[in-house]
Enzyme design. Structure first.
Site, PDB file in Angstrom:
ATOM      1  N   ILE A   1      52.101  50.936  31.234  1.00  0.00           N
ATOM      2  CA  ILE A   1      51.630  50.775  29.852  1.00  0.00           C
ATOM      3  C   ILE A   1      51.265  52.119  29.214  1.00  0.00           C
ATOM      4  O   ILE A   1      51.469  52.319  28.019  1.00  0.00           O
ATOM      5  CB  ILE A   1      50.445  49.779  29.787  1.00  0.00           C
ATOM      6  CG1 ILE A   1      50.088  49.404  28.356  1.00  0.00           C
ATOM      7  CG2 ILE A   1      49.206  50.313  30.491  1.00  0.00           C
ATOM      8  CD1 ILE A   1      50.951  48.356  27.761  1.00  0.00           C
TER       9      ILE A   1
ATOM     10  N   ASN B   1      36.981  45.280  29.988  1.00  0.00           N
ATOM     11  CA  ASN B   1      35.888  44.349  30.302  1.00  0.00           C
ATOM     12  C   ASN B   1      34.903  44.336  29.126  1.00  0.00           C
ATOM     13  O   ASN B   1      34.996  45.168  28.224  1.00  0.00           O
ATOM     14  CB  ASN B   1      35.185  44.744  31.612  1.00  0.00           C
ATOM     15  CG  ASN B   1      34.756  46.195  31.604  1.00  0.00           C
ATOM     16  OD1 ASN B   1      33.984  46.617  30.743  1.00  0.00           O
ATOM     17  ND2 ASN B   1      35.273  46.980  32.535  1.00  0.00           N
TER      18      ASN B   1
ATOM     19  N   ASP C   1      42.907  49.493  32.779  1.00  0.00           N
ATOM     20  CA  ASP C   1      41.774  50.156  32.133  1.00  0.00           C
ATOM     21  C   ASP C   1      41.595  51.584  32.675  1.00  0.00           C
ATOM     22  O   ASP C   1      41.452  52.552  31.899  1.00  0.00           O
ATOM     23  CB  ASP C   1      40.519  49.322  32.398  1.00  0.00           C
ATOM     24  CG  ASP C   1      39.423  49.518  31.381  1.00  0.00           C
ATOM     25  OD1 ASP C   1      39.643  50.265  30.411  1.00  0.00           O
ATOM     26  OD2 ASP C   1      38.346  48.932  31.569  1.00  0.00           O
TER      27      ASP C   1
ATOM     28  N   SER D   1      44.605  39.950  32.127  1.00  0.00           N
ATOM     29  CA  SER D   1      43.898  39.015  33.042  1.00  0.00           C
ATOM     30  C   SER D   1      44.603  38.749  34.375  1.00  0.00           C
ATOM     31  O   SER D   1      44.036  38.047  35.216  1.00  0.00           O
ATOM     32  CB  SER D   1      43.606  37.651  32.386  1.00  0.00           C
ATOM     33  OG  SER D   1      42.488  37.729  31.538  1.00  0.00           O
TER      34      SER D   1
HETATM   35  N1  AR6 Z   1      50.772  49.567  33.433  1.00  0.00           N
HETATM   36  C1  AR6 Z   1      51.101  48.259  33.242  1.00  0.00           C
HETATM   37  N2  AR6 Z   1      50.553  47.254  33.946  1.00  0.00           N
HETATM   38  C2  AR6 Z   1      49.631  47.580  34.891  1.00  0.00           C
HETATM   39  C3  AR6 Z   1      49.228  48.914  35.139  1.00  0.00           C
HETATM   40  C4  AR6 Z   1      49.839  49.936  34.357  1.00  0.00           C
HETATM   41  N3  AR6 Z   1      49.520  51.231  34.517  1.00  0.00           N
HETATM   42  N4  AR6 Z   1      48.275  48.898  36.119  1.00  0.00           N
HETATM   43  C5  AR6 Z   1      48.107  47.612  36.487  1.00  0.00           C
HETATM   44  N5  AR6 Z   1      48.927  46.816  35.758  1.00  0.00           N
HETATM   45  P1  AR6 Z   1      44.143  44.541  35.483  1.00  0.00           P
HETATM   46  P2  AR6 Z   1      42.652  42.290  34.259  1.00  0.00           P
HETATM   47  C6  AR6 Z   1      49.066  45.326  35.777  1.00  0.00           C
HETATM   48  O1  AR6 Z   1      43.409  44.326  36.758  1.00  0.00           O
HETATM   49  O2  AR6 Z   1      43.162  41.319  35.271  1.00  0.00           O
HETATM   50  C7  AR6 Z   1      39.566  46.408  35.098  1.00  0.00           C
HETATM   51  O3  AR6 Z   1      38.743  46.957  36.083  1.00  0.00           O
HETATM   52  C8  AR6 Z   1      48.510  44.619  36.985  1.00  0.00           C
HETATM   53  O4  AR6 Z   1      49.497  44.565  38.004  1.00  0.00           O
HETATM   54  O5  AR6 Z   1      44.310  45.906  34.972  1.00  0.00           O
HETATM   55  O6  AR6 Z   1      42.635  41.870  32.810  1.00  0.00           O
HETATM   56  C9  AR6 Z   1      38.846  46.208  33.772  1.00  0.00           C
HETATM   57  O7  AR6 Z   1      37.854  47.182  33.556  1.00  0.00           O
HETATM   58  C10 AR6 Z   1      48.199  43.226  36.433  1.00  0.00           C
HETATM   59  O8  AR6 Z   1      49.370  42.410  36.448  1.00  0.00           O
HETATM   60  O9  AR6 Z   1      43.447  43.696  34.259  1.00  0.00           O
HETATM   61  C11 AR6 Z   1      38.270  44.821  33.893  1.00  0.00           C
HETATM   62  O10 AR6 Z   1      37.033  44.860  34.570  1.00  0.00           O
HETATM   63  C12 AR6 Z   1      47.858  43.492  34.969  1.00  0.00           C
HETATM   64  O11 AR6 Z   1      48.298  44.823  34.694  1.00  0.00           O
HETATM   65  C13 AR6 Z   1      39.291  44.095  34.724  1.00  0.00           C
HETATM   66  O12 AR6 Z   1      39.957  45.101  35.499  1.00  0.00           O
HETATM   67  C14 AR6 Z   1      46.389  43.380  34.606  1.00  0.00           C
HETATM   68  O13 AR6 Z   1      45.576  43.853  35.670  1.00  0.00           O
HETATM   69  C15 AR6 Z   1      40.335  43.411  33.884  1.00  0.00           C
HETATM   70  O14 AR6 Z   1      41.184  42.660  34.716  1.00  0.00           O
END
Ligand code: AR6
Length: 172
Positions: A10, A23, A33, A117
């Site tokens: 992303i 969050n 994030d 999520s």
């Molecule tokens: N580019 C695209 N997608 C990604 C990347 C990236 N660089 N990195 C991970 N993903 P998550 P959430 C995917 O955990 O579930 C954080 O600590 C990953 O494989 O980033 O909404 C925040 O501060 C997954 O499919 O977000 C919150 O506390 C998706 O992105 C919490 O995590 C979302 O994973 C939010 O959790």
């Protein structure tokens, strides 16, 4: 509006705005994030987020993109998965709708979304992808290009399948 899917990071998307999976404290974290904060410039992004005073689940708020290619980051807070009967779907739909509304307010014409999520927050990927595609295609917006950024092949394949059946397209 055109909705497309790509496999990638992303933070590397060359669009007007990228969405961050944040969050409620907008305090930074892991996953998307962490990557967004690092790529934008951690100190500046942290300060800009601190000025927003948090963000409710299902809502979205914008900051500049700082060192990112994207001019803006739209921070949204997805629901934590609690089994599916705790309003998760409604909250996730709200995330996608609010991100488009905020993008419209900014004048962004292209927006890239991660799979909100589906990481730390545990939302089942296929159900989340269905919510993403149907909500985006069902929302009135001035955004011309929505890019769904999958981080793994399985998620990309789900987007590709859903877009094929809903009239979107997959790329890359
Ligand atoms: N580019 C695209 N997608 C990604 C990347 C990236 N660089 N990195 C991970 N993903 P998550 P959430 C995917 O955990 O579930 C954080 O600590 C990953 O494989 O980033 O909404 C925040 O501060 C997954 O499919 O977000 C919150 O506390 C998706 O992105 C919490 O995590 C979302 O994973 C939010 O959790």
């Amino acid at each position: 509006m055109r909705v497309e899917a790509v496999l990638g990071d992303i933070t590397r998307q060359d669009v007007d705005a990228i969405v961050n999976a944040a969050n409620e404290a907008l305090a930074g974290g892991g996953g998307v994030d962490g990557a967004v904060h690092r790529a934008a410039g951690a100190r500046q992004m942290h300060e800009a987020c601190a000025r927003l005073g948090g963000c409710a689940t299902g809502d979205a708020k914008a900051t500049p993109g700082f060192a990112l290619k994207a001019r803006w980051v739209v921070h949204t807070v997805g629901p934590r998965w609690r089994g599916g009967n705790a309003g998760e779907e409604q909250a996730l739909r709200s995330c996608y709708r609010r991100c488009l509304e905020v993008a419209d307010e900014l004048g962004a014409r292209s927006v890239a979304f991660p799979a909100i999520s589906t990481g730390v927050y545990g939302y089942p990927p296929r159900q989340a992808a269905e919510v993403a595609v149907t909500t985006l295609l069902g929302t009135e917006t001035k955004v011309e290009l929505v890019r769904l950024v999958a981080f793994d092949q399985a998620s990309f394949d789900i987007y590709r399948e859903l877009l094929a059946s809903h009239g979107g397209r997959a790329g890359q």
